[in-house]
Scaffold this motif. Sequence first.
Motif, PDB file in Angstrom:
ATOM      1  N   VAL A  24       0.851  -1.186   0.000  1.00  0.00           N
ATOM      2  CA  VAL A  24       0.000   0.000   0.000  1.00  0.00           C
ATOM      3  C   VAL A  24       0.885   1.233   0.000  1.00  0.00           C
ATOM      4  O   VAL A  24       1.922   1.277   0.657  1.00  0.00           O
ATOM      5  CB  VAL A  24      -0.946   0.009   1.216  1.00  0.00           C
ATOM      6  N   THR A  25       0.499   2.208  -0.791  1.00  0.00           N
ATOM      7  CA  THR A  25       1.118   3.539  -0.782  1.00  0.00           C
ATOM      8  C   THR A  25      -0.004   4.548  -0.635  1.00  0.00           C
ATOM      9  O   THR A  25      -1.076   4.402  -1.242  1.00  0.00           O
ATOM     10  CB  THR A  25       1.908   3.795  -2.069  1.00  0.00           C
ATOM     11  N   SER A  26       0.235   5.554   0.190  1.00  0.00           N
ATOM     12  CA  SER A  26      -0.836   6.511   0.446  1.00  0.00           C
ATOM     13  C   SER A  26      -0.242   7.864   0.800  1.00  0.00           C
ATOM     14  O   SER A  26       0.879   7.960   1.317  1.00  0.00           O
ATOM     15  CB  SER A  26      -1.731   6.018   1.587  1.00  0.00           C
ATOM     16  N   GLU A  27      -1.017   8.886   0.498  1.00  0.00           N
ATOM     17  CA  GLU A  27      -0.651  10.250   0.841  1.00  0.00           C
ATOM     18  C   GLU A  27      -1.914  10.955   1.297  1.00  0.00           C
ATOM     19  O   GLU A  27      -2.964  10.906   0.617  1.00  0.00           O
ATOM     20  CB  GLU A  27      -0.036  10.964  -0.367  1.00  0.00           C
ATOM     21  N   GLU A  28      -1.842  11.564   2.438  1.00  0.00           N
ATOM     22  CA  GLU A  28      -3.030  12.195   3.006  1.00  0.00           C
ATOM     23  C   GLU A  28      -3.599  13.262   2.073  1.00  0.00           C
ATOM     24  O   GLU A  28      -2.854  14.033   1.460  1.00  0.00           O
ATOM     25  CB  GLU A  28      -2.695  12.810   4.368  1.00  0.00           C
ATOM     26  N   ASN A  29      -4.944  13.234   1.970  1.00  0.00           N
ATOM     27  CA  ASN A  29      -5.737  14.183   1.164  1.00  0.00           C
ATOM     28  C   ASN A  29      -5.522  14.015  -0.336  1.00  0.00           C
ATOM     29  O   ASN A  29      -5.980  14.842  -1.123  1.00  0.00           O
ATOM     30  CB  ASN A  29      -5.414  15.632   1.562  1.00  0.00           C
ATOM     31  N   LYS A  30      -4.792  12.938  -0.721  1.00  0.00           N
ATOM     32  CA  LYS A  30      -4.597  12.699  -2.158  1.00  0.00           C
ATOM     33  C   LYS A  30      -5.058  11.319  -2.582  1.00  0.00           C
ATOM     34  O   LYS A  30      -5.313  11.078  -3.758  1.00  0.00           O
ATOM     35  CB  LYS A  30      -3.115  12.874  -2.526  1.00  0.00           C
ATOM     36  N   GLY A  31      -5.144  10.375  -1.677  1.00  0.00           N
ATOM     37  CA  GLY A  31      -5.623   9.047  -2.011  1.00  0.00           C
ATOM     38  C   GLY A  31      -4.630   7.955  -1.683  1.00  0.00           C
ATOM     39  O   GLY A  31      -3.519   8.210  -1.190  1.00  0.00           O
ATOM     40  N   SER A  32      -5.065   6.720  -1.950  1.00  0.00           N
ATOM     41  CA  SER A  32      -4.257   5.533  -1.617  1.00  0.00           C
ATOM     42  C   SER A  32      -4.263   4.568  -2.790  1.00  0.00           C
ATOM     43  O   SER A  32      -5.179   4.574  -3.641  1.00  0.00           O
ATOM     44  CB  SER A  32      -4.807   4.842  -0.371  1.00  0.00           C
ATOM     45  N   GLN A  33      -3.217   3.704  -2.822  1.00  0.00           N
ATOM     46  CA  GLN A  33      -3.148   2.663  -3.836  1.00  0.00           C
ATOM     47  C   GLN A  33      -2.787   1.349  -3.149  1.00  0.00           C
ATOM     48  O   GLN A  33      -1.759   1.238  -2.494  1.00  0.00           O
ATOM     49  CB  GLN A  33      -2.112   2.990  -4.909  1.00  0.00           C
ATOM     50  N   PHE A  34      -3.686   0.355  -3.305  1.00  0.00           N
ATOM     51  CA  PHE A  34      -3.469  -0.981  -2.784  1.00  0.00           C
ATOM     52  C   PHE A  34      -3.138  -1.900  -3.946  1.00  0.00           C
ATOM     53  O   PHE A  34      -3.811  -1.856  -4.987  1.00  0.00           O
ATOM     54  CB  PHE A  34      -4.714  -1.480  -2.045  1.00  0.00           C
ATOM     55  N   SER A  35      -2.112  -2.746  -3.777  1.00  0.00           N
ATOM     56  CA  SER A  35      -1.666  -3.624  -4.870  1.00  0.00           C
ATOM     57  C   SER A  35      -1.547  -5.063  -4.383  1.00  0.00           C
ATOM     58  O   SER A  35      -1.157  -5.328  -3.234  1.00  0.00           O
ATOM     59  CB  SER A  35      -0.311  -3.162  -5.426  1.00  0.00           C
ATOM     60  N   ILE A  36      -1.889  -6.001  -5.282  1.00  0.00           N
ATOM     61  CA  ILE A  36      -1.728  -7.437  -5.046  1.00  0.00           C
ATOM     62  C   ILE A  36      -0.699  -7.950  -6.047  1.00  0.00           C
ATOM     63  O   ILE A  36      -0.834  -7.710  -7.260  1.00  0.00           O
ATOM     64  CB  ILE A  36      -3.056  -8.197  -5.223  1.00  0.00           C
ATOM     65  N   TYR A  37       0.321  -8.677  -5.544  1.00  0.00           N
ATOM     66  CA  TYR A  37       1.378  -9.234  -6.400  1.00  0.00           C
ATOM     67  C   TYR A  37       1.252 -10.762  -6.395  1.00  0.00           C
ATOM     68  O   TYR A  37       1.379 -11.391  -5.350  1.00  0.00           O
ATOM     69  CB  TYR A  37       2.755  -8.835  -5.871  1.00  0.00           C
ATOM     70  N   ILE A  38       0.983 -11.317  -7.593  1.00  0.00           N
ATOM     71  CA  ILE A  38       0.832 -12.769  -7.736  1.00  0.00           C
ATOM     72  C   ILE A  38       1.935 -13.277  -8.657  1.00  0.00           C
ATOM     73  O   ILE A  38       2.045 -12.817  -9.810  1.00  0.00           O
ATOM     74  CB  ILE A  38      -0.550 -13.147  -8.313  1.00  0.00           C
ATOM     75  N   PRO A  39       2.790 -14.238  -8.204  1.00  0.00           N
ATOM     76  CA  PRO A  39       3.873 -14.743  -9.072  1.00  0.00           C
ATOM     77  C   PRO A  39       3.324 -15.428 -10.309  1.00  0.00           C
ATOM     78  O   PRO A  39       2.259 -16.032 -10.292  1.00  0.00           O
ATOM     79  CB  PRO A  39       4.611 -15.744  -8.176  1.00  0.00           C
ATOM     80  N   MET A  40       4.079 -15.304 -11.430  1.00  0.00           N
ATOM     81  CA  MET A  40       3.725 -16.010 -12.667  1.00  0.00           C
ATOM     82  C   MET A  40       4.290 -17.427 -12.563  1.00  0.00           C
ATOM     83  O   MET A  40       5.458 -17.661 -12.851  1.00  0.00           O
ATOM     84  CB  MET A  40       4.341 -15.310 -13.881  1.00  0.00           C
ATOM     85  N   THR A  41       3.480 -18.352 -12.150  1.00  0.00           N
ATOM     86  CA  THR A  41       3.948 -19.729 -12.024  1.00  0.00           C
ATOM     87  C   THR A  41       4.032 -20.430 -13.372  1.00  0.00           C
ATOM     88  O   THR A  41       4.746 -21.407 -13.519  1.00  0.00           O
ATOM     89  CB  THR A  41       3.014 -20.521 -11.104  1.00  0.00           C
ATOM     90  N   HIS A  42       3.329 -19.933 -14.363  1.00  0.00           N
ATOM     91  CA  HIS A  42       3.381 -20.466 -15.727  1.00  0.00           C
ATOM     92  C   HIS A  42       3.625 -19.315 -16.691  1.00  0.00           C
ATOM     93  O   HIS A  42       3.390 -18.153 -16.357  1.00  0.00           O
ATOM     94  CB  HIS A  42       2.072 -21.171 -16.107  1.00  0.00           C
ATOM     95  N   HIS A  43       4.078 -19.658 -17.890  1.00  0.00           N
ATOM     96  CA  HIS A  43       4.244 -18.608 -18.898  1.00  0.00           C
ATOM     97  C   HIS A  43       2.900 -18.019 -19.232  1.00  0.00           C
ATOM     98  O   HIS A  43       1.913 -18.730 -19.421  1.00  0.00           O
ATOM     99  CB  HIS A  43       4.879 -19.192 -20.174  1.00  0.00           C
ATOM    100  N   LYS A  44       2.829 -16.729 -19.309  1.00  0.00           N
ATOM    101  CA  LYS A  44       1.555 -16.064 -19.575  1.00  0.00           C
ATOM    102  C   LYS A  44       1.122 -16.306 -21.015  1.00  0.00           C
ATOM    103  O   LYS A  44       1.930 -16.449 -21.913  1.00  0.00           O
ATOM    104  CB  LYS A  44       1.699 -14.570 -19.308  1.00  0.00           C
ATOM    105  N   GLU A  45      -0.207 -16.327 -21.190  1.00  0.00           N
ATOM    106  CA  GLU A  45      -0.792 -16.445 -22.514  1.00  0.00           C
ATOM    107  C   GLU A  45      -1.498 -15.134 -22.814  1.00  0.00           C
ATOM    108  O   GLU A  45      -2.341 -14.681 -22.046  1.00  0.00           O
ATOM    109  CB  GLU A  45      -1.790 -17.606 -22.556  1.00  0.00           C
ATOM    110  N   GLU A  46      -1.172 -14.490 -23.893  1.00  0.00           N
ATOM    111  CA  GLU A  46      -1.702 -13.179 -24.219  1.00  0.00           C
ATOM    112  C   GLU A  46      -2.526 -13.250 -25.493  1.00  0.00           C
ATOM    113  O   GLU A  46      -2.187 -13.941 -26.443  1.00  0.00           O
ATOM    114  CB  GLU A  46      -0.551 -12.171 -24.403  1.00  0.00           C
ATOM    115  N   LYS A  47      -3.650 -12.550 -25.441  1.00  0.00           N
ATOM    116  CA  LYS A  47      -4.487 -12.402 -26.630  1.00  0.00           C
ATOM    117  C   LYS A  47      -4.840 -10.933 -26.797  1.00  0.00           C
ATOM    118  O   LYS A  47      -4.983 -10.212 -25.822  1.00  0.00           O
ATOM    119  CB  LYS A  47      -5.773 -13.228 -26.501  1.00  0.00           C
ATOM    120  N   ASN A  48      -5.008 -10.525 -28.026  1.00  0.00           N
ATOM    121  CA  ASN A  48      -5.390  -9.131 -28.271  1.00  0.00           C
ATOM    122  C   ASN A  48      -6.781  -8.869 -27.727  1.00  0.00           C
ATOM    123  O   ASN A  48      -7.703  -9.669 -27.896  1.00  0.00           O
ATOM    124  CB  ASN A  48      -5.364  -8.829 -29.773  1.00  0.00           C
ATOM    125  N   VAL A  49      -6.923  -7.738 -27.059  1.00  0.00           N
ATOM    126  CA  VAL A  49      -8.226  -7.359 -26.540  1.00  0.00           C
ATOM    127  C   VAL A  49      -9.079  -6.876 -27.696  1.00  0.00           C
ATOM    128  O   VAL A  49      -8.668  -5.992 -28.429  1.00  0.00           O
ATOM    129  CB  VAL A  49      -8.064  -6.249 -25.474  1.00  0.00           C
TER     130      VAL A  49
END
Length: 600
Positions: A575-600
């Motif tokens: 978490v990173t936060s600054e008073e009166n400006k907002g906060s950012q919460f992040s989740i970090y998940i390891p890539m246990t397999h090679h990622k598969e990408e498709k065009n959106v």
Amino acid sequence: MKAKKLIWQLYPSYLLVIFIALILLVIYSSSAFKTFYLAQTSNDLRARTLLMETQVTPYFKSREFLKLRALISEQGQKTSTRFTMVDLKGEVLVDSDERPEKMDNHAQRPEIVQALSGNWGMATRYSRTLRTRMLYVAKAIQLDNQIVGVMRSSIPINDLDETLNGLMKKTILWGVLISIFSAMVGFFVSRKISQPIQEFAMGADEISTGNFEFQLPVPNTQEFKQLADAFNNMSFQIKDRIQTVLDHVSEKETILSTMIEGVITVDVDGAITTMNQSAKTYFCIESDDVKGRSVGEVVRNTAIQTMIHQALASNELVQEDIALLHPQKLILHGHGMALKNAKQECVGALIVLHDITRIKRLEKMRQNFVANVSHELKTPITLIKGFLETLFRSDFEDKNETEEFLTIIQDHTIRLESIIDDLLSLSKIEQEQENKWIETERDCMNEVIERAIVLCQKKAHQKALNIKFESESGKKVMAKMNVSLMEQAVINLLDNAIKYSSDNAQIDVLLAQSSGENIVSVRDQGCGISQEHIPHLFERFYRVDAARSRELGGTGLGLAIVKHIAESHSGRVSVTSEENKGSQFSIYIPMTHHKEEKNV
């Protein structure tokens, strides 16, 4: 004092024995030869005296001294013997070599005295008349069984002295030759005796340096052969025993180094004899050279020193909790006991330290958790109970009031249900995390986030909030995960952002990839969080503003659930936060397999 070699202790003794034996042999042989020579000569003189006695007796009886002198002079020349006749008063009557009137009285001569007593007389001495050493033999002359004089025979014994001297020289010469030969033999024998002993000493030196493969050569001498066999057998046994000791030491060191408990042993003076790596880690000791140093010098902790002194002075187990504040905060539980030898004498102390910091922290967390759960459950239950009692006491005539009370009861019932559901969810996640098993499948993280956004849109619309989702790569990201848990984590972050965002604000959701991790971030434009609260945000029931949280319907478990969901996927949160400006919460998940990408 420098030690002498065995050969120089044996060999001089051997030479001394030979020298003494040679001297004794020379003395004894010369004495024996002299005695033998004198005995043979005296026997010869006795025979001559007896022969002369028979010849001179008639002349002696008739007192014809002139004829007597002529007879003994003639016989003396023929036999190289000096004959002398002496009367009872010791006066010389006739002598074969000298005129009687020139000779001294012989009454006190030993051989004359012995002969007059009726025995054979014998003596050796220097003759002043002939000026030479003489051997004398004397016998009494009897007439009618009465002693009337003495017949004495004598010969020079200078030849005997010359013979003895010649024999002495030959004996000494042969003795020297024999001594030289004996010395050579003795040196050889001494070397033969000392050589195996030197080899034994060399073998002992080899063993002392650790060369247990060294084998002594086996000599032919039975005693040395037995000693060499015993020595070789001993070296094998020492090798086996030292190897056993080394194995035990290695095993002990391995056990101590792999123990999570800290182990310290000291002697009776408080000097360290053993300290394993865990104990060094507890006290931040980097030096390996701690053996032999005092505990007070190495460990700057009075509680440890006191515990060691108690263990040394007591026969009972000593237990104590030790708090370390510097250089790291730890709580250690120590067990101390005296070490004793086979005679039950105290030789030191053993201290075993258990790190119970986590246990104490968990215990405190448990106490706080129980207190928080009790408080969180008691508040809605108390309200529900109070409004129910009010309704039971009322006549239900005021319908609006009754509906208001029922609505409040319903809200708190829902809040109670939410708390229980979150507790059950958290318990389930922790159990799966503890068992290191969680059901996962490969799915698209983009879709998981989009579903979570859809489920939170209703709450967002109530505050006119805009939720914007963006994938950094612009492509779909495939990941192995538990879809329902990941969706719940994103929902909890969005719900938290919605609660603390101002109306008409924007919430950004970003999906990115970096350093082998899939990162889901939720950023709001709310009031922000003070830095002092950030380390505790993911603890259960922790609230920055408890009153506002309850007002907004929070249970205090949402972020704790997010943290455990991330950890169950071997991930983490930040978490990173600054008073009166907002906060950012992040989740970090390891890539246990090679990622598969498709065009959106």
